[in-house]
Enzyme design. Structure first.
Site, short mmCIF file in Angstrom:
data_model
loop_
_atom_site.label_atom_id
_atom_site.label_comp_id
_atom_site.label_asym_id
_atom_site.label_seq_id
_atom_site.Cartn_x
_atom_site.Cartn_y
_atom_site.Cartn_z
CG ASP A 1 -6.93 -3.12 -3.20
OD1 ASP A 1 -7.57 -2.31 -2.49
OD2 ASP A 1 -5.70 -3.28 -3.09
CG HIS B 1 -5.66 -2.67 0.46
ND1 HIS B 1 -5.00 -2.18 -0.65
CD2 HIS B 1 -5.11 -2.05 1.54
CE1 HIS B 1 -4.09 -1.29 -0.26
NE2 HIS B 1 -4.14 -1.20 1.06
CB SER C 1 -0.97 -0.05 1.19
OG SER C 1 -2.02 0.87 1.03
#
Length: 273
Positions: free
Chosen positions: A224, A253, A95
């Site tokens: 995601d 995610h 991320s």
């Protein structure tokens, strides 16, 4: 487990475990190095030296209220790498950590990076603009800011549902995973988390992606809900000189935790290739 005092006085908490080829893990917002537990133990058991750190203002690092930018995060990572004198490192970022990795490799690695991995990562740029018309509207990030500022305790728990795909029909919801996400988030400083939203949403990594020539693996879940794949991994893979893209139908995610067996296998194959 130790701390390093950076040039500006910020104390960075880090873990340096094992012996062998070096892997360095960079966590996402608003978490800590603990988010990599499923990867850390996997690679320690396979003869790797594993480095992970809590980003400034996050986890057990000092709650510095200044300089929460991707540029600073990458510079901090460089100070840690140089302090430990790490070479031929594979940098792995999830991320926001993926943005930190690609900026670090482009501008700060100085030949110390061997490969890089971007998992569910924010590059090239998240926010919608004239030059990025299919990005995420600024109103979404303003909402995250408002919730972080005024409702952080509850928001951090609520966010685990889309983060791990627990809001999907038939999801195997694990309360412990949600509690651990909340624990990590609440350990960090609210100023760092608030300012970090701008860092992960508005930083443009296009030139970083174009410039990096070491092998880069891009992993992304097709479901995601936090960092939409079409605006991130698909574009990043096209910009990289030496990139490889793997996508996963239905993965969320937070797939390094919920789908760690699959992710770890693909990481190992790339690292050993």
């Amino acid at each position: 487990m130790s701390t390093l005092t950076l040039k500006d006085g910020t104390e960075i908490f880090y873990k340096d475990q094992g012996q062998g080829p070096v892997l360095m893990f960079h966590h996402g917002w608003p978490l800590s190095s603990d988010d990599w537990d499923a990867q850390v133990i996997f690679f320690l058991q396979r003869g790797y030296r594993v480095i992970s750190h809590d980003r400034r203002g996050h986890g057990r690092s000092s709650q510095n209220i200044y300089n929460h930018t991707i540029e600073q995060y990458a510079s901090d990572a460089a100070e840690l790498v140089e302090f430990l004198d790490l070479k031929d490192v594979v940098h792995i970022g999830h991320s926001t950590g993926g943005g930190e990795v690609i900026r670090y490799v482009h501008k700060y690695a100085n030949g110390r990076a061997k490969k890089a991995v971007l998992i569910s990562a924010v590059p090239p740029v998240m926010v919608k603009s004239e030059s990025n018309p299919d990005g995420v509207p600024m109103e979404v990030f303003d909402g995250i800011r408002e919730q972080t500022l005024n409702n952080r305790n509850q928001f951090y728990f609520d966010l685990t549902f889309p983060f791990y795909g627990y809001n999907r029909e038939g999801a195997n919801i694990k309360d412990g995973i949600q509690r651990n996400w909340w624990r990590q988030g609440m350990m960090g400083g609210i100023v760092a988390h608030y300012d970090g939203i701008k860092a992960f949403s508005e930083t443009d990594f296009t030139e970083d992606l174009k410039a990096v020539d070491i092998p880069v693996l891009v992993l992304h879940g097709e479901d995601d809900q936090i960092v939409p794949i079409e605006n991130s991994a698909i574009k990043s893979a096209k910009l990289l000189k030496n990139g490889k893209l793997i996508t996963y139908p239905g993965f969320p995610h937070g797939m390094p935790t919920t789908e760690h067996e699959t992710i770890n296998k693909d990481l190992l194959e790339f690292i050993q290739s």
